[in-house]
Design a protein around this motif. Structure first.
Motif, PDB file in Angstrom:
ATOM      1  N   MET A 111      13.895 -14.323   7.430  1.00 56.38           N
ATOM      2  CA  MET A 111      14.164 -12.899   7.544  1.00 56.38           C
ATOM      3  C   MET A 111      14.053 -12.219   6.177  1.00 56.38           C
ATOM      4  SD  MET A 111      14.794 -10.572   9.759  1.00 56.38           S
ATOM      5  CE  MET A 111      15.546 -11.126  11.244  1.00 56.38           C
ATOM      6  N   GLU A 112      14.455 -12.943   5.141  1.00 56.82           N
ATOM      7  CA  GLU A 112      14.382 -12.373   3.798  1.00 56.82           C
ATOM      8  C   GLU A 112      12.938 -12.132   3.370  1.00 56.82           C
ATOM      9  OE1 GLU A 112      16.156 -13.253  -0.657  1.00 56.82           O
ATOM     10  OE2 GLU A 112      16.675 -14.571   0.997  1.00 56.82           O
ATOM     11  N   THR A 113      12.041 -13.032   3.749  1.00 56.73           N
ATOM     12  CA  THR A 113      10.625 -12.867   3.424  1.00 56.73           C
ATOM     13  C   THR A 113      10.045 -11.651   4.132  1.00 56.73           C
ATOM     14  OG1 THR A 113      10.426 -15.262   3.171  1.00 56.73           O
ATOM     15  CG2 THR A 113       8.386 -14.014   3.408  1.00 56.73           C
ATOM     16  N   LEU A 114      10.372 -11.474   5.397  1.00 56.21           N
ATOM     17  CA  LEU A 114       9.916 -10.302   6.143  1.00 56.21           C
ATOM     18  C   LEU A 114      10.432  -9.035   5.486  1.00 56.21           C
ATOM     19  CD1 LEU A 114       8.613  -8.957   8.636  1.00 56.21           C
ATOM     20  CD2 LEU A 114      10.818  -9.267   9.798  1.00 56.21           C
ATOM     21  N   TYR A 115      11.691  -9.041   5.101  1.00 56.64           N
ATOM     22  CA  TYR A 115      12.295  -7.880   4.437  1.00 56.64           C
ATOM     23  C   TYR A 115      11.555  -7.563   3.139  1.00 56.64           C
ATOM     24  CZ  TYR A 115      15.859  -4.826   2.444  1.00 56.64           C
ATOM     25  OH  TYR A 115      16.516  -3.762   1.895  1.00 56.64           O
ATOM     26  N   ASP A 116      11.245  -8.597   2.358  1.00 53.52           N
ATOM     27  CA  ASP A 116      10.539  -8.382   1.094  1.00 53.52           C
ATOM     28  C   ASP A 116       9.142  -7.820   1.318  1.00 53.52           C
ATOM     29  OD1 ASP A 116      12.736  -9.265  -0.321  1.00 53.52           O
ATOM     30  OD2 ASP A 116      11.960 -11.313  -0.563  1.00 53.52           O
ATOM     31  N   VAL A 117       8.418  -8.358   2.282  1.00 50.81           N
ATOM     32  CA  VAL A 117       7.065  -7.870   2.582  1.00 50.81           C
ATOM     33  C   VAL A 117       7.119  -6.415   3.039  1.00 50.81           C
ATOM     34  CG1 VAL A 117       5.099  -8.125   4.167  1.00 50.81           C
ATOM     35  CG2 VAL A 117       6.099 -10.143   3.074  1.00 50.81           C
ATOM     36  N   LEU A 118       8.054  -6.097   3.926  1.00 46.67           N
ATOM     37  CA  LEU A 118       8.182  -4.719   4.402  1.00 46.67           C
ATOM     38  C   LEU A 118       8.609  -3.770   3.286  1.00 46.67           C
ATOM     39  CD1 LEU A 118       9.774  -5.177   7.938  1.00 46.67           C
ATOM     40  CD2 LEU A 118       7.400  -4.667   7.361  1.00 46.67           C
ATOM     41  N   THR A 119       9.390  -4.260   2.345  1.00 44.38           N
ATOM     42  CA  THR A 119       9.772  -3.441   1.198  1.00 44.38           C
ATOM     43  C   THR A 119       8.551  -3.077   0.366  1.00 44.38           C
ATOM     44  OG1 THR A 119      11.962  -4.442   1.116  1.00 44.38           O
ATOM     45  CG2 THR A 119      11.204  -3.346  -0.883  1.00 44.38           C
ATOM     46  N   TYR A 120       7.666  -4.034   0.132  1.00 42.61           N
ATOM     47  CA  TYR A 120       6.444  -3.754  -0.626  1.00 42.61           C
ATOM     48  C   TYR A 120       5.529  -2.779   0.117  1.00 42.61           C
ATOM     49  CZ  TYR A 120       7.797  -7.490  -3.798  1.00 42.61           C
ATOM     50  OH  TYR A 120       8.472  -8.253  -4.704  1.00 42.61           O
ATOM     51  N   VAL A 121       5.434  -2.917   1.421  1.00 40.52           N
ATOM     52  CA  VAL A 121       4.623  -1.986   2.206  1.00 40.52           C
ATOM     53  C   VAL A 121       5.254  -0.590   2.175  1.00 40.52           C
ATOM     54  CG1 VAL A 121       3.701  -1.485   4.506  1.00 40.52           C
ATOM     55  CG2 VAL A 121       3.720  -3.834   3.672  1.00 40.52           C
ATOM     56  N   HIS A 122       6.578  -0.526   2.225  1.00 42.55           N
ATOM     57  CA  HIS A 122       7.302   0.740   2.142  1.00 42.55           C
ATOM     58  C   HIS A 122       7.020   1.435   0.803  1.00 42.55           C
ATOM     59  CE1 HIS A 122      10.629   3.522   2.855  1.00 42.55           C
ATOM     60  NE2 HIS A 122      11.138   3.195   1.677  1.00 42.55           N
ATOM     61  N   ILE A 123       7.072   0.692  -0.275  1.00 41.27           N
ATOM     62  CA  ILE A 123       6.782   1.247  -1.598  1.00 41.27           C
ATOM     63  C   ILE A 123       5.323   1.677  -1.671  1.00 41.27           C
ATOM     64  CG2 ILE A 123       6.590   0.664  -4.053  1.00 41.27           C
ATOM     65  CD1 ILE A 123       9.080  -1.145  -3.618  1.00 41.27           C
ATOM     66  N   ALA A 124       4.422   0.892  -1.103  1.00 39.09           N
ATOM     67  CA  ALA A 124       3.003   1.258  -1.090  1.00 39.09           C
ATOM     68  C   ALA A 124       2.775   2.558  -0.313  1.00 39.09           C
ATOM     69  CB  ALA A 124       2.173   0.128  -0.488  1.00 39.09           C
ATOM     70  N   ALA A 125       3.532   2.769   0.754  1.00 39.41           N
ATOM     71  CA  ALA A 125       3.407   4.012   1.513  1.00 39.41           C
ATOM     72  C   ALA A 125       3.831   5.207   0.669  1.00 39.41           C
ATOM     73  CB  ALA A 125       4.237   3.937   2.796  1.00 39.41           C
ATOM     74  N   TRP A 126       4.887   5.055  -0.120  1.00 36.24           N
ATOM     75  CA  TRP A 126       5.298   6.150  -1.003  1.00 36.24           C
ATOM     76  C   TRP A 126       4.242   6.392  -2.079  1.00 36.24           C
ATOM     77  CZ3 TRP A 126       8.423   9.441   0.757  1.00 36.24           C
ATOM     78  CH2 TRP A 126       9.536   9.087   1.521  1.00 36.24           C
ATOM     79  N   VAL A 127       3.615   5.338  -2.564  1.00 33.98           N
ATOM     80  CA  VAL A 127       2.544   5.484  -3.551  1.00 33.98           C
ATOM     81  C   VAL A 127       1.369   6.246  -2.944  1.00 33.98           C
ATOM     82  CG1 VAL A 127       0.836   4.200  -4.905  1.00 33.98           C
ATOM     83  CG2 VAL A 127       3.224   3.492  -4.927  1.00 33.98           C
ATOM     84  N   VAL A 128       1.050   5.970  -1.681  1.00 35.29           N
ATOM     85  CA  VAL A 128      -0.023   6.688  -0.992  1.00 35.29           C
ATOM     86  C   VAL A 128       0.293   8.178  -0.921  1.00 35.29           C
ATOM     87  CG1 VAL A 128      -1.117   7.013   1.273  1.00 35.29           C
ATOM     88  CG2 VAL A 128      -0.891   4.725   0.320  1.00 35.29           C
ATOM     89  N   VAL A 129       1.548   8.524  -0.666  1.00 34.12           N
ATOM     90  CA  VAL A 129       1.941   9.937  -0.611  1.00 34.12           C
ATOM     91  C   VAL A 129       1.739  10.597  -1.973  1.00 34.12           C
ATOM     92  CG1 VAL A 129       3.842  11.538  -0.230  1.00 34.12           C
ATOM     93  CG2 VAL A 129       3.590   9.544   1.244  1.00 34.12           C
ATOM     94  N   VAL A 130       2.166   9.934  -3.024  1.00 33.17           N
ATOM     95  CA  VAL A 130       2.032  10.494  -4.374  1.00 33.17           C
ATOM     96  C   VAL A 130       0.554  10.631  -4.738  1.00 33.17           C
ATOM     97  CG1 VAL A 130       2.491  10.078  -6.820  1.00 33.17           C
ATOM     98  CG2 VAL A 130       4.285   9.686  -5.129  1.00 33.17           C
ATOM     99  N   ILE A 131      -0.252   9.628  -4.436  1.00 30.80           N
ATOM    100  CA  ILE A 131      -1.684   9.701  -4.717  1.00 30.80           C
ATOM    101  C   ILE A 131      -2.332  10.821  -3.904  1.00 30.80           C
ATOM    102  CG2 ILE A 131      -3.882   8.483  -4.426  1.00 30.80           C
ATOM    103  CD1 ILE A 131      -2.397   5.922  -5.251  1.00 30.80           C
ATOM    104  N   GLY A 132      -1.922  10.959  -2.648  1.00 31.92           N
ATOM    105  CA  GLY A 132      -2.444  12.045  -1.820  1.00 31.92           C
ATOM    106  C   GLY A 132      -2.118  13.410  -2.395  1.00 31.92           C
ATOM    107  N   TYR A 133      -0.934  13.542  -2.972  1.00 31.57           N
ATOM    108  CA  TYR A 133      -0.564  14.809  -3.613  1.00 31.57           C
ATOM    109  C   TYR A 133      -1.377  15.023  -4.884  1.00 31.57           C
ATOM    110  CZ  TYR A 133       2.029  18.222  -6.320  1.00 31.57           C
ATOM    111  OH  TYR A 133       2.365  19.307  -7.079  1.00 31.57           O
ATOM    112  N   LEU A 134      -1.470  13.995  -5.723  1.00 31.36           N
ATOM    113  CA  LEU A 134      -2.181  14.133  -6.991  1.00 31.36           C
ATOM    114  C   LEU A 134      -3.677  14.374  -6.789  1.00 31.36           C
ATOM    115  CD1 LEU A 134      -0.421  11.381  -9.126  1.00 31.36           C
ATOM    116  CD2 LEU A 134      -0.118  13.870  -9.252  1.00 31.36           C
ATOM    117  N   LYS A 135      -4.203  13.879  -5.673  1.00 30.67           N
ATOM    118  CA  LYS A 135      -5.622  14.068  -5.381  1.00 30.67           C
ATOM    119  C   LYS A 135      -5.970  15.546  -5.263  1.00 30.67           C
ATOM    120  CE  LYS A 135      -7.322  13.205  -1.201  1.00 30.67           C
ATOM    121  NZ  LYS A 135      -8.192  14.272  -0.760  1.00 30.67           N
ATOM    122  N   ASP A 136      -5.072  16.323  -4.702  1.00 31.44           N
ATOM    123  CA  ASP A 136      -5.309  17.755  -4.505  1.00 31.44           C
ATOM    124  C   ASP A 136      -4.308  18.604  -5.285  1.00 31.44           C
ATOM    125  OD1 ASP A 136      -7.394  17.294  -2.725  1.00 31.44           O
ATOM    126  OD2 ASP A 136      -6.037  17.163  -1.014  1.00 31.44           O
TER     127      ASP A 136
END
Length: 112
Positions: free
Chosen positions: A1-26
């Motif tokens: 369960m801890e491994t799943l949590y860690d993987v989902l945490t990285y995907v969660h952070i990557a999603a926030w990075v996508v939002v920031v990149i999407g903002y900076l793009k325009d």
């Protein structure tokens, strides 16, 4: 369960990075684009899933519910603004508001 949590945490952070990149793009002519809208949706849903896993699992530390509530409200408002009315003018000031909410959410995540 801890491994799943860690993987989902990285995907969660990557999603926030996508939002920031999407903002900076325009950033010059700000607008709410699909990168921002979809990244916010993924980050919001994964945040809920991560809180559920942390609350249910003994392998992961229990979340701070006050922090989760504040972050949930901020993310909910940002998702609502991103998926708001379909027709928006090209220089859209709502993009700045969404970026400020995302930045506030990131600061709360690491500073609280």
């Amino acid at each position: 369960m801890e491994t799943l949590y860690d993987v989902l945490t990285y995907v969660h952070i990557a999603a926030w990075v996508v939002v920031v990149i999407g903002y900076l793009k325009d950033a010059r002519g700000p607008r709410v684009n699909q990168w921002m809208a979809q990244g916010l949706t993924v980050a919001f849903v994964l945040g809920l899933v991560l809180v559920g896993i942390a609350s249910a699992s003994d392998a992961v530390a229990d979340p701070d519910h006050a922090k989760v509530a504040v972050k949930l409200v901020i993310a909910f408002v940002a998702v609502g603004l991103a998926h708001g009315p379909g027709k928006r003018p090209s220089p859209n000031p709502i993009a700045h508001v969404i970026a400020a909410l995302v930045l506030a959410n990131i600061v709360i995540a690491y500073a609280w």
